[in-house]
Design an enzyme around this catalytic site. Structure first.
Site, PDB file in Angstrom:
ATOM      1  CG  ASP A   9     -23.839 -46.574  12.272  1.00 38.11           C
ATOM      2  OD1 ASP A   9     -24.107 -46.249  12.542  1.00 38.11           O
ATOM      3  OD2 ASP A   9     -22.382 -47.308  12.664  1.00 38.11           O
TER       4      ASP A   9
ATOM      5  CD  GLU B 226     -23.401 -42.858  18.155  1.00 38.41           C
ATOM      6  OE1 GLU B 226     -23.501 -43.395  18.502  1.00 38.41           O
ATOM      7  OE2 GLU B 226     -23.033 -43.236  17.062  1.00 38.41           O
ATOM      8  CD  GLU B 227     -20.115 -44.580  15.349  1.00 40.26           C
ATOM      9  OE1 GLU B 227     -19.719 -44.839  15.890  1.00 40.26           O
ATOM     10  OE2 GLU B 227     -20.799 -44.698  14.131  1.00 40.26           O
TER      11      GLU B 227
END
Length: 332
Positions: free
Chosen positions: A89, A120-121
């Site tokens: 990830d 994105e996280e």
């Protein structure tokens, strides 16, 4: 550089959300050396998306994110696995996509692009910026990479981030009747939320609520004048009914602060691939201009974000093959 060494090279560069600059430069330099046309799209200070093309109007793109959750965990490996932050990830996915794109290129297919986003996280600011790029309108299919066990995800839940804040009145704790505890108000609200049954969807499944943060108070001997809790709700419906339910629960006892929201999405299906619905969300809801979305990648979401994150080397190899095959199918 082979698939496994590229994965480890990417993982060796810390890139928690907000600190992606160095890994972006590495990807830029690597792709430039391979002969790609590479653009750094500014997102914010020291944050750039990486956009790479072989021609001016790619029809199929592969994408994932460069950032990771903290803390940084340097890569290690054995015969079967690569361990460390970003293994699945999503540094391993970046490597698999680059290897797939290079294989397609060797086979004479140049109608492909690569897009790697920041943050994105946290709030998908990179995806939101990418959505405004002029190349988006020319994209027909976007293959997004997240750890799906190499199954093709046909749907993903949404993500609704918010805080609930309560206020009270400070007082000496020996005389609680002189104050008003914000923490006790918050606890009452939290208990009501925990007892609430939120909507269920036949396709996406259950709406789930994670109370991820609780903060409040000043000292043990002071009635707390303020408190707050942070939530992440995995949406199976639109945001509106969930927000309405929360407003009814809070009923003037506190304030709701919305941080971000991604709606649940149904994704493109392709025959011949193992398929499933995933419970997490991705950059996809924030990139509607980038054609028809697909979601697939190596590794398990169950080990992502953990101290034991890993990816099977065989899954990385399979992912590269799947990306090649999927791109070919979409370009036919």
């Amino acid at each position: 550089m082979d698939l496994f060494n590229l994965t480890k090279s990417l993982m060796n560069i810390p890139s928690t959300s907000g600190e992606e600059e160095a890994v972006g430069f590495f990807i830029r330099d690597h792709l430039t050396e391979l002969g790609w046309n590479v653009e750094l799209q500014p997102v914010s200070a020291n944050q750039d998306n990486v956009i790479a093309t072989l021609n001016g109007t790619p029809r199929v793109w592969m994408s994932t994110h460069m950032d990771t959750v903290p803390p940084f965990i340097s890569p290690t490996e054995d015969d079967e696995k690569i361990y460390g932050r970003g293994a699945c990830d999503a540094k391993g996915i970046i490597a698999a996509q680059i290897m797939a794109a290079e294989q397609l290129r060797k086979d004479g297919i140049n109608d492909i692009g690569l897009l790697y986003t920041v943050e994105e996280e946290r709030s998908s600011t990179g995806a939101k910026a990418a959505n405004e790029h002029s190349l988006a309108a020319k994209c027909e299919f976007m293959i997004n990479g997240e750890p799906t066990d190499n199954d093709l995800a046909i749907g993903s839940k949404g993500s609704f981030r918010l805080k609930i804040k309560t206020s009270g009145k400070a007082a000496h704790s020996a005389y609680p009747e002189q104050g008003d505890s914000a923490i006790e108000k918050l606890l009452d609200i939290l208990e009501d939320i925990r007892r609430t049954r939120f909507p269920h969807d036949e396709f996406f499944g259950e709406t789930t609520v994670n109370i991820g943060e609780i903060n409040g108070g000043i000292a043990l001997n002071i009635i707390p004048p303020r408190a707050e809790a942070g939530f992440l709700i995995r949406l199976t419906t639109e945001r509106e009914p969930i927000e309405t339910a929360l407003e009814n629960i809070v009923r003037g006892r506190g304030e709701i602060e919305v941080l971000s929201c991604s709606e649940p999405v149904k994704l493109h299906e392709v025959e011949g691939f193992s398929r499933k619905v995933v419970r997490f969300t991705t950059d996809i809801p924030h990139m509607p201009n980038w054609g028809t979305p697909l979601l697939i990648g190596p590794g398990s979401i169950l080990v992502a974000h953990t101290k034991d994150e890993f990816v099977l080397k065989s899954d990385l190899e399979k992912a590269a093959e799947l990306y090649v095959g999927l791109a070919r199918r979409l370009l036919d």
